[in-house]
Design a protein around this motif. Structure first.
Motif, PDB file in Angstrom:
ATOM      1  N   LEU A  62     -72.915 -34.495 -29.414  1.00  0.00           N
ATOM      2  CA  LEU A  62     -73.415 -33.734 -30.482  1.00  0.00           C
ATOM      3  C   LEU A  62     -74.933 -34.298 -30.996  1.00  0.00           C
ATOM      4  O   LEU A  62     -76.000 -33.780 -31.164  1.00  0.00           O
ATOM      5  CB  LEU A  62     -72.367 -34.212 -31.429  1.00  0.00           C
TER       6      LEU A  62
ATOM      7  N   ALA B  62     -76.084 -28.943 -33.936  1.00  0.00           N
ATOM      8  CA  ALA B  62     -75.581 -28.444 -34.533  1.00  0.00           C
ATOM      9  C   ALA B  62     -75.013 -29.135 -35.998  1.00  0.00           C
ATOM     10  O   ALA B  62     -75.353 -30.179 -36.222  1.00  0.00           O
ATOM     11  CB  ALA B  62     -74.929 -30.079 -33.347  1.00  0.00           C
TER      12      ALA B  62
ATOM     13  N   ALA C 187     -71.869 -29.753 -38.952  1.00  0.00           N
ATOM     14  CA  ALA C 187     -70.288 -29.786 -39.218  1.00  0.00           C
ATOM     15  C   ALA C 187     -70.256 -29.023 -40.426  1.00  0.00           C
ATOM     16  O   ALA C 187     -71.198 -28.942 -41.537  1.00  0.00           O
ATOM     17  CB  ALA C 187     -70.359 -31.173 -39.468  1.00  0.00           C
TER      18      ALA C 187
ATOM     19  N   CYS D 282     -73.509 -34.743 -35.779  1.00  0.00           N
ATOM     20  CA  CYS D 282     -73.479 -33.176 -36.192  1.00  0.00           C
ATOM     21  C   CYS D 282     -75.301 -33.445 -36.807  1.00  0.00           C
ATOM     22  O   CYS D 282     -75.669 -34.484 -37.141  1.00  0.00           O
ATOM     23  CB  CYS D 282     -73.224 -32.311 -36.676  1.00  0.00           C
TER      24      CYS D 282
END
Length: 259
Positions: free
Chosen positions: A91, A98, A100, A117
Motif C-alpha cells: 500500500l 491509496a 482507505a 494507505c
C-alpha cells in the motif's frame, strides 16, 4: 478471488474486503488476495488511484479472526505478521495513491491497513482501535510503528496500552483520519477525492508519493537532495508542458500521458 471484490471505475481501482459475515476479518488468505488486487492495480496503467474499503454496514475490518489466532503459535504468528507487513509495504509503495474508505469498525489489522494507505476518509460512525493488548498480544501489522509516526510516541503508547476505541472525530483530531463525512455520503465523498487525484498529471502525483515516502525517514539534507532529483524529473515530461501551456492559455489541459 474469494474474499475480495475488485472493480475499476474511471481510473480508480475499488478494492473491497468481502467477508461481511465476519466483519471482514483478516486471515492469511485475505492478505494474499489484497496483495493480488494491489498487484492488479499496479500493473494496470489505466488505474490512477486505488480505494481500499470493507463490505457491509458494520466494518472496514474488525481485525484478525480470534478463534484462528487462539491456535496460533509464535512461529505461525511470525509468518502472519510478515504477510501483514507485505500488505502495508504494498500500500505504501503502490504506484498510485491509496485511499482507505472506512465505513465502520477499523480495529487491529483493519486500522493498520487503513494507516498504511496514503490517507483515510471515514464515516462519522467509524471507530478505530488497536486492542491487541486486551487479548494478551500486540499489534503486528505495522501498528506499533505507523501509529507513532502519525500521532507521536506518547499518544501512540496511550492508545495501545489501553486498547481503547477511538471515534471518528477524535481520529480526525489526532491526524489519523483526514476527512469525516456522514456514513451515507462516504462512497460519494471518496469518489470525489479520487476524481480530483486522477485529474492531475499522474507522473507528478506518483513522484509526490515517492518523495514523501522515501524522504520522511532520512536526514533532512539528504531528503532535500532526494526532492531535487524527483522535482527535476518532472520537468522533462510531456505532461508538464501540457499542464503549464494550458495554464498560460487559460484552458483545461488535455489528456496526460506520462504514467
Amino acid at each position: 478471488m474469494e474474499y475480495m471484490l475488485y472493480e475499476k471505475k474511471e481510473h480508480v481501482a475499488w478494492i473491497t474486503i468481502n467477508r461481511p459475515e465476519t466483519m471482514n476479518a483478516i486471515s492469511s488468505a485475505v492478505c494474499d488476495e489484497i496483495l493480488e488486487a494491489l498487484d492488479k492495480a499496479e500493473k494496470d496503467k489505466d488505474v490512477l488511484c486505488a480505494v481500499l474499503t470493507g463490505a457491509g454496514e458494520k466494518a472496514f475490518s474488525a481485525g484478525g479472526d480470534i478463534k484462528e489466532e487462539l491456535k496460533t503459535t509464535s512461529e505461525m504468528a511470525r509468518v502472519f505478521c510478515e504477510k501483514g507487513h507485505d500488505v502495508c509495504r504494498r500500500l505504501q509503495g503502490l504506484r498510485v495513491p491509496a485511499i482507505a474508505a472506512v465505513n465502520g469498525y477499523a480495529l487491529g489489522g483493519g486500522m493498520e491497513f487503513a494507516m498504511a494507505c496514503d490517507f483515510i476518509v471515514a464515516a462519522d460512525t467509524a471507530k478505530f482501535g488497536l486492542p491487541a493488548v486486551n487479548l494478551g498480544i500486540i499489534s503486528g501489522f505495522g501498528g506499533t510503528q505507523n501509529l507513532v509516526r502519525i500521532v507521536g510516541r506518547q499518544r501512540a503508547k496511550e492508545i495501545m496500552y489501553t486498547g481503547r476505541m477511538i471515534k471518528a472525530d477524535e481520529a480526525k483530531e489526532l491526524g489519523i483520519v483526514q476527512t469525516v463525512v456522514e456514513k451515507s455520503a462516504l462512497i460519494d465523498e471518496v469518489g470525489k477525492v479520487a476524481a480530483q487525484i486522477v485529474s492531475k498529471p499522474p507522473f507528478a502525483v506518483r513522484t509526490i508519493k515517492e518523495a514523501v515516502t522515501n524522504g520522511v525517514e532520512i536526514p533532512l539534507e539528504k531528503a532535500y537532495m532526494l526532492e531535487t532529483d524527483y522535482a527535476a524529473a518532472c520537468y522533462d515530461t510531456e505532461d508538464k508542458y501540457e499542464a503549464m501551456t494550458a495554464f498560460i492559455e487559460k484552458r483545461a489541459p488535455g489528456e496526460f500521458i506520462n504514467r
